[in-house]
Design an enzyme around this catalytic site. Structure first.
Site, mmCIF file in Angstrom:
data_model
loop_
_atom_site.group_PDB
_atom_site.id
_atom_site.type_symbol
_atom_site.label_atom_id
_atom_site.label_comp_id
_atom_site.label_asym_id
_atom_site.label_seq_id
_atom_site.Cartn_x
_atom_site.Cartn_y
_atom_site.Cartn_z
ATOM 1 N N SER A 149 -28.055 54.250 26.172
ATOM 2 C CA SER A 149 -28.574 53.516 25.029
ATOM 3 C C SER A 149 -27.443 52.765 24.323
ATOM 4 O O SER A 149 -26.760 51.956 24.940
ATOM 5 C CB SER A 149 -29.315 54.473 24.088
ATOM 6 O OG SER A 149 -30.051 53.764 23.132
ATOM 7 N N HIS B 131 -37.093 56.043 28.012
ATOM 8 C CA HIS B 131 -35.715 55.978 27.508
ATOM 9 C C HIS B 131 -34.976 57.286 27.757
ATOM 10 O O HIS B 131 -33.763 57.287 27.940
ATOM 11 C CB HIS B 131 -35.738 55.652 26.014
ATOM 12 C CG HIS B 131 -34.482 55.030 25.500
ATOM 13 N ND1 HIS B 131 -33.928 53.887 26.034
ATOM 14 C CD2 HIS B 131 -33.667 55.383 24.472
ATOM 15 C CE1 HIS B 131 -32.840 53.561 25.374
ATOM 16 N NE2 HIS B 131 -32.644 54.462 24.424
ATOM 17 N N ASP C 40 -39.422 51.835 29.706
ATOM 18 C CA ASP C 40 -38.539 52.132 28.580
ATOM 19 C C ASP C 40 -39.032 51.364 27.360
ATOM 20 O O ASP C 40 -38.851 50.146 27.258
ATOM 21 C CB ASP C 40 -37.099 51.746 28.926
ATOM 22 C CG ASP C 40 -36.089 52.260 27.914
ATOM 23 O OD1 ASP C 40 -36.429 52.346 26.724
ATOM 24 O OD2 ASP C 40 -34.946 52.565 28.320
#
Length: 294
Positions: free
Chosen positions: A98, A256, A227
């Site tokens: 991320s 995610h 995602d």
């Protein structure tokens, strides 16, 4: 408990160092709100297989000092590079998740490749998510402002409401126990409010489109088809197009939180990448290898 000091301002930062002192080295950079504990399903099996696995708690996260300043990308990248210097690590594979992908990229573009040999960018928000001159198809900043207000009102409720989408639990194979979801929400809440808002502001302003083409090392991009936090077309696919030596691996049904839902697959791909060669040419079940385009 091991600590080192930020080379920028002396902030005391916590890290873990698992596995043998010799052999391939992976340094893990966590997602927003989380510390090194998020990587347990990668670090433990890799360390048991003979790889050295190092991970830090970002400032304001985990066991690192809770400080007011330093949530800009240059400072966070310097904190990462400071760990490499502190342990005198070389030929490192930086693994980011991320927003950690942005820290890993900036670590290389700002501090060079003297210690870093490869990058693995997992479920990255790079090159950026929010509309800007470099990202004309990004998310409307007004939507980000509204999301920030909800986050500021009640972080606990925000994380609880987001958990299912984070893991894409409605899709086949993405089984995450309620107990684990509660655990991870608790870890997210351990980040200080200042750190959490500082990281959110960083993501809102992020645009690495001009930096990515200058990366001169192998880059593994791992992303999920579903995602919701960092849509594949805006992030992983774009990074793979911009980076000269990139391999994109797309995980079917991945959200995610693939470090949990696709833990074995991700660990296997990282292990191959850590060996110093390219990622596997034959994609394992549930993933696809997509070559860099244009």
């Amino acid at each position: 408990m091991p600590y080192y000091e930020s080379p920028v301002d002396g902030t005391r930062l916590h890290y873990v160092d698992h596995g043998p002192a010799t052999g391939p080295v992976a340094v893990f950079v966590a997602s927003a709100y989380l510390g090194q504990e998020m990587w347990e399903y990668q670090m433990l099996p890799l360390a048991e297989a003979g790889y050295r696995c190092v991970a830090l708690d970002r400032r304001g996260h985990g066991r690192s000092d809770d400080v007011w300043a330093g949530y800009d990308l240059d400072t966070l990248a310097a904190d990462v590079h400071g760990l490499l210097d502190h342990l005198d690590l070389r030929e490192v594979t930086l693994v980011g998740h991320s927003v950690g992908t942005a820290e890993a990229v900036r670590c290389v573009t700002r501090h060079g490749t003297g210690r870093v040999a490869r990058l693995a960018l997992v479920s990255g928000v790079s090159p950026g998510l929010v509309r800007s001159p470099g990202l004309p198809d990004g998310v409307d900043p007004a939507l980000i402002d509204a999301d920030d207000q909800a986050f500021r009102r009640d972080r606990a409720a925000y994380f609880e409401a987001s958990a299912d989408d984070f893991f894409a639990v409605h899709l086949p194979g993405n089984e995450v126990s309620p107990a684990y979801a509660r655990y991870l929400i608790g870890r997210c809440l351990s980040a200080s409010p200042r750190a959490a808002h500082g990281i959110r502001a960083l993501i809102a302003d992020l645009d690495l489109t001009e930096e990515l083409p200058g990366l001169s090392l192998p880059v593994l991009v791992v992303h999920g088809t579903h995602d919701a936090s960092a849509p594949l077309a805006r992030t992983g696919e774009r990074v793979a197009r911009l980076v000269p030596d990139a391999t994109l691996k797309v995980y079917e049904y991945g959200g995610h939180g693939m470090f949990v839902t696709h833990a074995d697959l991700l660990t296997a791909d990282l292990r191959d990448f850590l060996g110093g060669g390219p990622a596997r040419n034959t994609a394992p079940a549930g993933s696809a290898t997509v070559p860099r385009r244009g």
